[in-house]
Design an enzyme around this catalytic site. Structure first.
Site, mmCIF file in Angstrom:
data_model
loop_
_atom_site.group_PDB
_atom_site.id
_atom_site.type_symbol
_atom_site.label_atom_id
_atom_site.label_comp_id
_atom_site.label_asym_id
_atom_site.label_seq_id
_atom_site.Cartn_x
_atom_site.Cartn_y
_atom_site.Cartn_z
ATOM 1 N N GLU A 1 -3.365 -2.319 -8.876
ATOM 2 C CA GLU A 1 -1.960 -1.472 -9.117
ATOM 3 C C GLU A 1 -2.090 -0.631 -10.316
ATOM 4 O OE1 GLU A 1 -1.017 -5.619 -10.585
ATOM 5 O OE2 GLU A 1 -2.762 -4.774 -8.977
ATOM 6 N N ASP B 1 0.524 -1.089 -0.431
ATOM 7 C CA ASP B 1 0.389 0.067 0.085
ATOM 8 C C ASP B 1 0.498 1.406 -0.057
ATOM 9 O OD1 ASP B 1 -2.491 -1.030 -0.117
ATOM 10 O OD2 ASP B 1 -3.082 -1.263 2.409
#
Length: 322
Positions: free
Chosen positions: A242, A216
């Site tokens: 992503e 993260d």
């Protein structure tokens, strides 16, 4: 709840009642003398006491809370109605019985003025119509102010719903809503527009090796790279997982390639682990660039950028393609 007296017997006068502010007509007391004064206990709800006839309720002692019933049957609390204030005037004016629910905050005495008497007072007593208009004006201003506050809060939450919570970039819902408009504007002005699709390389492996908390943080760092490198007129989006997207208004193919190359270089040099100073090549990125043409829209632009991204990944990743 009980009728305790008439207004004439209650000992109250009109001097402290806003509806009669400045009224000096001696006949008003006589006209109100036979009106009911109702006492309701704390937390007791006040029903309509006069069948289908609308009434004005004037608080003589205590206080009410007025609940407005919304379309979804949920109640919304409004301000207190304090001694001297009244409620129900609009119902008298439009001859409709209110759907509001009134509840006593504490033991409360109410003067009840039926619709027919209220109209008689308006017609025959100087100053009452003026006071009525003043009260309605105050309420209208308060309602407008409350509406503006709600609109601002609503807009705040609407904007919040279009921001990705992890990266603070715009999210895909924002892109789905805004990109077609940006393309339409570009077509109308005959201006270029480029779009870059970005995928962090081997990000699943990165998460597996370092954990999702660090993953993260890597996404936040990547988002920061985009935000720091773009113009105020450009847009950075977390497309999903992503995958990131950059929208470049007023940018032709050459400008799009230049921006993508700059982002690629900055991405590989960014720091993910500030304490250990390990560079971002663990999550380098691949970039696919597409430029808007005169005959295609948002879906085509995304498809072509996605195809270019696939070519960059097939060529070894950590590079740009178009």
């Amino acid at each position: 709840m009980k009728e305790i007296a008439t207004f004439g017997e209650s000992g109250h006068t009109i001097s402290k009642l806003h509806l009669f502010d400045g009224v000096t007509d001696d006949g008003v007391d006589a006209m109100l003398a036979s009106c009911t004064v109702l006492r309701i206990a704390a937390e007791e709800e006040l029903p309509n006491m006069h069948g289908t006839e609308a009434c004005v309720y004037v608080v003589l002692r205590g206080a009410l809370i007025n609940f407005l019933v919304a379309d979804n049957s949920q109640q919304r609390r409004t301000d207190k109605i304090l001694p001297g204030e009244s409620i129900g005037e609009l119902s008298v004016l439009d001859e409709a019985v209110p759907s509001n629910t009134m509840t006593a905050v504490e033991e409360t005495d109410l003067l009840i003025i039926p619709s027919r008497l209220m109209w008689k007072l308006i017609d025959e007593v100087d100053g009452i119509a003026r006071n009525l208009l003043r009260q309605l004006s105050f309420r209208l201003r308060a309602a407008n102010a409350q509406l503006r506050r709600r609109e601002k809060v609503g807009e705040f939450y609407r904007q919040l719903s279009l921001i990705d919570g992890l990266t603070s970039l715009y999210n895909r819902a924002w892109m789905n809503d805004r990109l077609p408009n940006l393309i339409e504007e570009a077509h109308a002005a005959e201006r270029p527009l480029s779009l870059i699709m970005i995928d962090l390389d081997y990000f699943k492996k990165f998460n597996d090796e370092y954990g999702h908390v660090v993953g993260d943080n890597a996404l936040r760092v990547a988002a920061g790279v985009l935000s720091a490198a773009l113009r105020p007129s450009d847009f950075a989006v977390r497309y999903g997982g992503e995958e990131l997207t950059v929208i470049l208004p007023d940018s032709d193919a050459s400008a799009g390639k230049m921006v993508a190359q700059r982002l690629c270089e900055r991405m590989r040099n960014a720091i993910v682990f500030e304490d250990m100073h390990l560079p971002l090549p663990h999550v380098t990125a691949s970039f696919g660039i597409a430029t808007l043409d005169a005959h295609h829209g948002a879906e085509d632009l995304i498809t072509r950028a996605d195809a270019a991204l696939y070519r960059a990944k097939e060529a070894g990743r950590n590079q740009i393609s178009f």
